[in-house]
Design a protein around this motif. Structure first.
Motif, mmCIF file in Angstrom:
data_model
loop_
_atom_site.group_PDB
_atom_site.id
_atom_site.type_symbol
_atom_site.label_atom_id
_atom_site.label_comp_id
_atom_site.label_asym_id
_atom_site.label_seq_id
_atom_site.Cartn_x
_atom_site.Cartn_y
_atom_site.Cartn_z
ATOM 1 N N ALA A 172 31.507 52.432 48.105
ATOM 2 C CA ALA A 172 31.787 52.089 46.711
ATOM 3 C C ALA A 172 30.577 51.349 46.156
ATOM 4 N N GLU A 173 30.219 51.668 44.921
ATOM 5 C CA GLU A 173 29.071 51.028 44.279
ATOM 6 C C GLU A 173 29.553 50.239 43.075
ATOM 7 N N LEU A 174 29.131 48.970 43.017
ATOM 8 C CA LEU A 174 29.542 48.091 41.925
ATOM 9 C C LEU A 174 28.330 47.492 41.233
ATOM 10 N N LEU A 175 28.443 47.290 39.938
ATOM 11 C CA LEU A 175 27.484 46.495 39.183
ATOM 12 C C LEU A 175 28.133 45.127 39.068
ATOM 13 N N THR A 176 27.426 44.089 39.530
ATOM 14 C CA THR A 176 28.001 42.749 39.579
ATOM 15 C C THR A 176 27.145 41.773 38.791
ATOM 16 N N LEU A 177 27.797 40.950 37.978
ATOM 17 C CA LEU A 177 27.137 39.838 37.295
ATOM 18 C C LEU A 177 27.724 38.565 37.878
ATOM 19 N N PHE A 178 26.843 37.638 38.268
ATOM 20 C CA PHE A 178 27.308 36.409 38.903
ATOM 21 C C PHE A 178 26.590 35.219 38.308
ATOM 22 N N GLY A 179 27.352 34.216 37.911
ATOM 23 C CA GLY A 179 26.787 32.974 37.388
ATOM 24 C C GLY A 179 27.157 31.821 38.293
ATOM 25 N N VAL A 180 26.147 31.155 38.851
ATOM 26 C CA VAL A 180 26.393 30.044 39.774
ATOM 27 C C VAL A 180 27.075 28.886 39.069
ATOM 28 N N GLN A 181 26.672 28.594 37.835
ATOM 29 C CA GLN A 181 27.251 27.461 37.112
ATOM 30 C C GLN A 181 28.571 27.815 36.447
ATOM 31 N N GLY A 182 29.047 29.013 36.678
ATOM 32 C CA GLY A 182 30.332 29.403 36.108
ATOM 33 C C GLY A 182 30.217 30.097 34.776
ATOM 34 N N GLU A 183 29.015 30.619 34.437
ATOM 35 C CA GLU A 183 28.891 31.361 33.194
ATOM 36 C C GLU A 183 29.773 32.599 33.279
ATOM 37 N N ARG A 184 30.443 32.913 32.196
ATOM 38 C CA ARG A 184 31.341 34.059 32.184
ATOM 39 C C ARG A 184 30.715 35.220 31.446
ATOM 40 N N ALA A 185 31.003 36.417 31.890
ATOM 41 C CA ALA A 185 30.590 37.616 31.154
ATOM 42 C C ALA A 185 31.400 37.660 29.865
ATOM 43 N N GLN A 186 30.906 38.320 28.859
ATOM 44 C CA GLN A 186 31.596 38.399 27.577
ATOM 45 C C GLN A 186 32.668 39.478 27.540
ATOM 46 N N LEU A 187 32.795 40.237 28.618
ATOM 47 C CA LEU A 187 33.805 41.278 28.669
ATOM 48 C C LEU A 187 35.084 40.721 29.280
ATOM 49 N N SER A 188 36.213 41.186 28.797
ATOM 50 C CA SER A 188 37.501 40.731 29.314
ATOM 51 C C SER A 188 37.907 41.565 30.517
ATOM 52 N N PRO A 189 38.675 40.972 31.446
ATOM 53 C CA PRO A 189 39.189 41.793 32.538
ATOM 54 C C PRO A 189 40.230 42.753 31.973
ATOM 55 N N GLY A 190 40.442 43.827 32.627
ATOM 56 C CA GLY A 190 41.474 44.735 32.138
ATOM 57 C C GLY A 190 41.315 46.097 32.760
ATOM 58 N N GLY A 191 42.333 46.867 32.623
ATOM 59 C CA GLY A 191 42.256 48.233 33.079
ATOM 60 C C GLY A 191 42.502 48.405 34.554
ATOM 61 N N PHE A 192 42.645 47.313 35.326
ATOM 62 C CA PHE A 192 42.912 47.540 36.725
ATOM 63 C C PHE A 192 44.400 47.339 36.978
ATOM 64 N N ARG A 193 44.861 47.978 38.041
ATOM 65 C CA ARG A 193 46.298 47.956 38.304
ATOM 66 C C ARG A 193 46.593 47.176 39.570
ATOM 67 N N ASN A 194 47.661 46.467 39.547
ATOM 68 C CA ASN A 194 48.076 45.665 40.695
ATOM 69 C C ASN A 194 48.624 46.604 41.775
ATOM 70 N N ALA A 195 48.048 46.525 42.956
ATOM 71 C CA ALA A 195 48.470 47.418 44.033
ATOM 72 C C ALA A 195 49.762 46.950 44.695
#
Length: 197
Positions: A172-195
């Motif tokens: 599986a290939e993922l594009l990951t954004l990570f902020g050490v100080q807790g910066e958040r991406a501007q995109l909201s979570p969504g679209g994934f389903r609880n298994a």
């Protein structure tokens, strides 16, 4: 000043003269339009005066060309990022940014499910956002387990126990954004389903 800079500056005069002649403008008319003296313009065109930014800006405006066209600026350095992949705990991590601090971007390749490391949940400071480029992943966040496929994304506080691994028999290939100080991406979570409801 190095030889390349000297060559760039030496070429300005002929370019200025060619532009003026192509447009059929006299030195006097150009002086009136730019606020530069006819003497200054003549010395710039003959190379007897080294151009300054204050002289080139009004000339670029008068001729309607970018400043780079007047000086024929050499190309800037190679903008491509040449960072080497890192292999850790069965993952291949490819850094996509090279600046210190702030949000960092990575492409992370998770091995097929049968080759993955144990599902040990981990925590650390920071905030992470990931997007599934290829394959599918199992994403464990606290006591919740999610399955995410191509085009789905998740965002979470990494202080919450979590684990990510391939959910299938392919990597599986993922594009990951990570902020050490807790910066958040501007995109909201969504679209994934609880298994596991």
């Amino acid at each position: 000043m190095d030889d390349r800079a000297e060559d760039v500056l030496a070429g300005v005069g002929p370019r200025l003269r060619a532009l003026r002649r192509t447009r059929g403008i006299t030195l006097s008319a150009l002086a009136a339009e730019t606020g530069l003296t006819t003497s200054t313009l003549s010395r710039l065109e003959t190379g007897k005066l080294r151009p300054t930014l204050e002289q080139l800006l009004p000339l670029a405006r008068a001729y309607g060309v970018p400043l780079d066209d007047l000086v024929a600026a050499p190309p800037t350095g190679d903008p491509r990022i040449h960072l080497r992949p890192v292999r850790r705990s069965g993952l291949t991590i490819i850094p996509l940014t090279r600046r210190a601090g702030g949000v960092q971007a990575y492409k992370v390749i998770y091995p097929p499910a049968g080759q993955a490391a144990s599902k040990t949940l981990k925590t650390h400071d920071g905030y992470e956002w990931f997007y599934v480029l290829n394959g599918s992943v199992t994403f464990v966040l606290g006591e919740q387990v999610f399955q995410l496929g191509i085009g789905e994304a998740a965002e979470f506080d990494t202080r919450t126990p979590h684990w990510i691994g391939s959910a299938g028999d392919q990597a599986a290939e993922l594009l990951t954004l990570f902020g050490v100080q807790g910066e958040r991406a501007q995109l909201s979570p969504g679209g994934f389903r609880n298994a596991h409801p």
